[in-house]
Design a protein around this motif. Structure first.
Motif, PDB file in Angstrom:
ATOM      1  N   ASP A   1       0.847  -1.181   0.000  1.00  0.00           N
ATOM      2  CA  ASP A   1       0.000   0.000   0.000  1.00  0.00           C
ATOM      3  C   ASP A   1       0.891   1.242   0.000  1.00  0.00           C
ATOM      4  N   GLU A   2       0.295   2.406   0.043  1.00  0.00           N
ATOM      5  CA  GLU A   2       1.071   3.645  -0.081  1.00  0.00           C
ATOM      6  C   GLU A   2       1.917   3.949   1.151  1.00  0.00           C
ATOM      7  N   LYS A   3       1.733   3.180   2.220  1.00  0.00           N
ATOM      8  CA  LYS A   3       2.575   3.325   3.410  1.00  0.00           C
ATOM      9  C   LYS A   3       3.764   2.376   3.390  1.00  0.00           C
ATOM     10  N   GLY A   4       3.807   1.529   2.356  1.00  0.00           N
ATOM     11  CA  GLY A   4       4.900   0.572   2.264  1.00  0.00           C
ATOM     12  C   GLY A   4       4.605  -0.745   2.939  1.00  0.00           C
ATOM     13  N   ASP A   5       3.352  -0.967   3.378  1.00  0.00           N
ATOM     14  CA  ASP A   5       2.977  -2.230   4.007  1.00  0.00           C
ATOM     15  C   ASP A   5       2.469  -3.201   2.948  1.00  0.00           C
ATOM     16  N   LYS A   6       2.833  -4.469   3.103  1.00  0.00           N
ATOM     17  CA  LYS A   6       2.338  -5.479   2.182  1.00  0.00           C
ATOM     18  C   LYS A   6       0.820  -5.546   2.269  1.00  0.00           C
ATOM     19  N   MET A   7       0.178  -5.608   1.113  1.00  0.00           N
ATOM     20  CA  MET A   7      -1.282  -5.673   1.093  1.00  0.00           C
ATOM     21  C   MET A   7      -1.773  -7.071   1.441  1.00  0.00           C
ATOM     22  N   SER A   8      -2.754  -7.133   2.329  1.00  0.00           N
ATOM     23  CA  SER A   8      -3.374  -8.414   2.662  1.00  0.00           C
ATOM     24  C   SER A   8      -4.735  -8.152   3.266  1.00  0.00           C
ATOM     25  N   LYS A   9      -5.633  -9.135   3.130  1.00  0.00           N
ATOM     26  CA  LYS A   9      -6.966  -8.997   3.705  1.00  0.00           C
ATOM     27  C   LYS A   9      -6.893  -8.910   5.224  1.00  0.00           C
ATOM     28  N   SER A  10      -5.938  -9.640   5.838  1.00  0.00           N
ATOM     29  CA  SER A  10      -5.840  -9.646   7.293  1.00  0.00           C
ATOM     30  C   SER A  10      -5.469  -8.284   7.851  1.00  0.00           C
ATOM     31  N   LEU A  11      -4.714  -7.489   7.067  1.00  0.00           N
ATOM     32  CA  LEU A  11      -4.327  -6.140   7.506  1.00  0.00           C
ATOM     33  C   LEU A  11      -5.396  -5.108   7.189  1.00  0.00           C
ATOM     34  N   GLY A  12      -6.387  -5.506   6.401  1.00  0.00           N
ATOM     35  CA  GLY A  12      -7.475  -4.591   6.062  1.00  0.00           C
ATOM     36  C   GLY A  12      -7.085  -3.511   5.082  1.00  0.00           C
ATOM     37  N   ASN A  13      -5.975  -3.701   4.351  1.00  0.00           N
ATOM     38  CA  ASN A  13      -5.528  -2.671   3.410  1.00  0.00           C
ATOM     39  C   ASN A  13      -5.560  -3.164   1.969  1.00  0.00           C
ATOM     40  N   ALA A  14      -6.251  -4.267   1.735  1.00  0.00           N
ATOM     41  CA  ALA A  14      -6.308  -4.830   0.379  1.00  0.00           C
ATOM     42  C   ALA A  14      -7.268  -4.029  -0.499  1.00  0.00           C
ATOM     43  N   LEU A  15      -6.775  -3.600  -1.639  1.00  0.00           N
ATOM     44  CA  LEU A  15      -7.593  -2.875  -2.621  1.00  0.00           C
ATOM     45  C   LEU A  15      -7.887  -3.852  -3.749  1.00  0.00           C
ATOM     46  N   GLY A  16      -9.146  -4.085  -4.023  1.00  0.00           N
ATOM     47  CA  GLY A  16      -9.512  -5.057  -5.031  1.00  0.00           C
ATOM     48  C   GLY A  16      -9.122  -4.612  -6.430  1.00  0.00           C
ATOM     49  N   LEU A  17      -8.676  -5.572  -7.247  1.00  0.00           N
ATOM     50  CA  LEU A  17      -8.293  -5.253  -8.615  1.00  0.00           C
ATOM     51  C   LEU A  17      -9.495  -4.786  -9.427  1.00  0.00           C
ATOM     52  N   LEU A  18     -10.628  -5.458  -9.281  1.00  0.00           N
ATOM     53  CA  LEU A  18     -11.817  -5.059 -10.031  1.00  0.00           C
ATOM     54  C   LEU A  18     -12.281  -3.668  -9.601  1.00  0.00           C
ATOM     55  N   GLU A  19     -12.179  -3.402  -8.313  1.00  0.00           N
ATOM     56  CA  GLU A  19     -12.527  -2.074  -7.794  1.00  0.00           C
ATOM     57  C   GLU A  19     -11.627  -1.008  -8.409  1.00  0.00           C
ATOM     58  N   LEU A  20     -10.345  -1.314  -8.523  1.00  0.00           N
ATOM     59  CA  LEU A  20      -9.398  -0.365  -9.101  1.00  0.00           C
ATOM     60  C   LEU A  20      -9.686  -0.123 -10.581  1.00  0.00           C
ATOM     61  N   LEU A  21      -9.982  -1.201 -11.315  1.00  0.00           N
ATOM     62  CA  LEU A  21     -10.244  -1.058 -12.743  1.00  0.00           C
ATOM     63  C   LEU A  21     -11.543  -0.317 -13.019  1.00  0.00           C
ATOM     64  N   ASP A  22     -12.491  -0.377 -12.075  1.00  0.00           N
ATOM     65  CA  ASP A  22     -13.735   0.379 -12.222  1.00  0.00           C
ATOM     66  C   ASP A  22     -13.508   1.873 -11.978  1.00  0.00           C
ATOM     67  N   ALA A  23     -12.532   2.181 -11.118  1.00  0.00           N
ATOM     68  CA  ALA A  23     -12.321   3.571 -10.708  1.00  0.00           C
ATOM     69  C   ALA A  23     -11.335   4.325 -11.598  1.00  0.00           C
ATOM     70  N   TYR A  24     -10.428   3.590 -12.269  1.00  0.00           N
ATOM     71  CA  TYR A  24      -9.371   4.251 -13.048  1.00  0.00           C
ATOM     72  C   TYR A  24      -9.252   3.606 -14.424  1.00  0.00           C
ATOM     73  N   ASP A  25      -8.586   4.319 -15.319  1.00  0.00           N
ATOM     74  CA  ASP A  25      -8.258   3.771 -16.626  1.00  0.00           C
ATOM     75  C   ASP A  25      -7.301   2.598 -16.414  1.00  0.00           C
ATOM     76  N   PRO A  26      -7.619   1.389 -16.893  1.00  0.00           N
ATOM     77  CA  PRO A  26      -6.718   0.239 -16.703  1.00  0.00           C
ATOM     78  C   PRO A  26      -5.311   0.480 -17.238  1.00  0.00           C
ATOM     79  N   ARG A  27      -5.180   1.358 -18.232  1.00  0.00           N
ATOM     80  CA  ARG A  27      -3.846   1.651 -18.761  1.00  0.00           C
ATOM     81  C   ARG A  27      -2.969   2.338 -17.729  1.00  0.00           C
ATOM     82  N   ALA A  28      -3.607   3.051 -16.781  1.00  0.00           N
ATOM     83  CA  ALA A  28      -2.838   3.720 -15.738  1.00  0.00           C
ATOM     84  C   ALA A  28      -2.176   2.691 -14.827  1.00  0.00           C
TER      85      ALA A  28
END
Length: 448
Positions: A262-289
């Motif tokens: 994540d942007e704090k440098g922590d590994k992303m995981s569901k257990s840490l509660g910082n996981a950003l879904g790929l589908l969620e990201l592709l819905d919010a931004y241009d996939p080329r980005a």
């Protein structure tokens, strides 16, 4: 010559194909038990970029990536949702390929499925049992790691060190003789999917499928085996051990990419509660980005992803698109050879995509500064790099704006670059008279 970091050697080494003009690579694919996550997004884009680059260099690439369609997570979801495991796998495999299409990832040459190779896996396991490299335990068949010289190579640790740091899970794999041994065949529990074998009905362990598939489709001594750094040990080490125990020459090189943070440098995981879904990201931004972000991160380094990094990627992408529209007429021009040669040097140096992208942006700035034939040749090189070599298509047209109007906007940009303010103002007045709002953006005229 292309050089890549080999995990087995612990150093950057030349990557010489087994056959001249051809390249064979195996990429560990998905376990289709749920929606793809950001880690999946990174690994598919990293190796898609690598594949596209090799193809652009003129190599005939055979790209094999498996689909694990039977595994503990699939069985658990099947039980939880009350539907057959094969239905769960089919559903999430469909989601997988839809997501890959959105990411602009080319389909593999071959997509072998674990369930299609069970008989071959049973044959390999039987061979390993007969040769003394595997044994029957209380709940399945296990591989004896200590029977393979140099076990632990991809972990960069000795067998003794691995044994000291390992532990046996009491609830799973109770038949293991050593904590570093691993399961080859799992006896089925009541109600679980199963296949027949000499040791009882069950299913293969995860570490066996890729050995059988890669050797079947690519043959011995294939060029490259890749995956995430988290797969180097134990998964890839266990693949390597089985191939060696069976007397087979396995892959020439091992390459592994870094993890997502994540942007704090922590590994992303569901257990840490910082996981950003790929589908969620592709819905919010241009996939080329997202592809641009992958390109701007060295494949072996951690990659940070979050709203801030994606917004920056989107802004950089807008700059590229603005440049593409401004220099669209240069697309048929012969690209600047010096720019492409410098690009190849970057990419051949352990897939230095951050350096390659920085070089392309430098060429972009020079094209704007030089204009004329030299500027057009640099622009054509930028287009060649992103569109063809790296698989990042640029937007040469604005959706909803007729080509003729875009051409006049480009002419206005040329007039402004030449400091012909009278002509630039005249074109603006024409466009405004036709109902267009004309704005001066950092990458040229913006029409609304």
């Amino acid at each position: 010559m292309l050089r890549l970091y080999d995990t087995a050697l612990g150093a950057v080494a030349p990557l010489e194909p087994r056959r001249e003009g051809h390249f064979s690579m195996y990429v560990c694919g998905p376990t289709v038990s749920g929606e793809p996550h950001l880690g999946h997004g990174r690994f598919t884009v990293v190796w898609d970029i690598f594949r596209r680059y090799l193809t652009w260099r003129g190599l005939d690439v055979r790209y094999v990536s498996n689909v694990t369609d039977i595994e503990d997570k699939i069985i658990a979801r099947s039980a939880g949702e009350g539907r057959p495991a094969e239905e769960v796998a089919a559903h999430y495999e469909k989601v997988w390929w839809q997501t890959m299409d959105r990411l602009g990832v080319q389909r593999p040459t071959d997509t072998p499925h674990a369930t299609s190779y069970v008989a071959d896996m049973v044959a390999l396991i039987a061979e390993l049992v007969e040769s003394g490299h595997a044994y029957v335990g209380g709940d399945g068949v296990y591989f004896s790691a200590e029977t393979v010289e140099g076990y632990g190579l991809l972990a960069r640790q000795s067998l003794e060190s691995l044994r000291a740091g390992a532990r046996v899970e009491a609830s799973e794999e109770a038949g293991k003789r050593s904590p570093v041994d691993f399961v080859l065949w799992k006896l089925a529990r009541p109600g679980e999917p199963s296949w027949p074998s000499p040791w009882g009905a069950g299913r293969p362990g995860w570490h066996t499928e890729c050995v059988v598939m890669s050797l079947d489709l690519l043959g011995e001594d294939f060029d490259l085996h890749t995956g995430g750094l988290d797969l180097a040990f134990p998964h890839h080490e266990n693949e390597r051990a089985q191939a060696l125990a069976a007397g087979r020459t396995f892959t020439r090189r091992w390459a592994h990419h870094g993890m997502i943070e994540d942007e704090k440098g922590d590994k992303m995981s569901k257990s840490l509660g910082n996981a950003l879904g790929l589908l969620e990201l592709l819905d919010a931004y241009d996939p080329r980005a997202f592809r641009l972000q992958v390109l701007q991160s060295h494949y072996r380094s951690p990659m940070q992803v979050g709203p801030g990094t994606m917004a920056a990627g989107q802004a950089a992408l807008a700059r590229l698109d603005g440049f593409a529209r401004q220099f669209a007429a240069a697309r048929p021009v012969a690209p600047d050879r010096a720019v492409l040669d410098a690009f190849v040097a970057r990419m051949d140096d352990d897939l230095d995509t951050p350096g390659a992208v920085a070089l392309a942006f430098d060429a972009l700035r020079q094209a704007r500064a030089e204009r004329g034939p030299a500027g057009d040749a640099r622009a054509a090189a930028v287009f060649e790099i992103f569109d063809r070599a790296l698989g990042l298509p640029l937007a040469y047209e604005v959706a909803g704006v007729p080509p003729e109007v875009q051409a006049r906007a480009a002419a206005r940009d040329e007039a402004r670059a030449a400091r012909d303010w009278a002509r630039a103002d005249a074109i603006r007045a024409e466009l405004q008279a036709e109902g267009w709002t004309v704005e001066d953006g950092p990458d040229g005229t913006v029409l609304r």
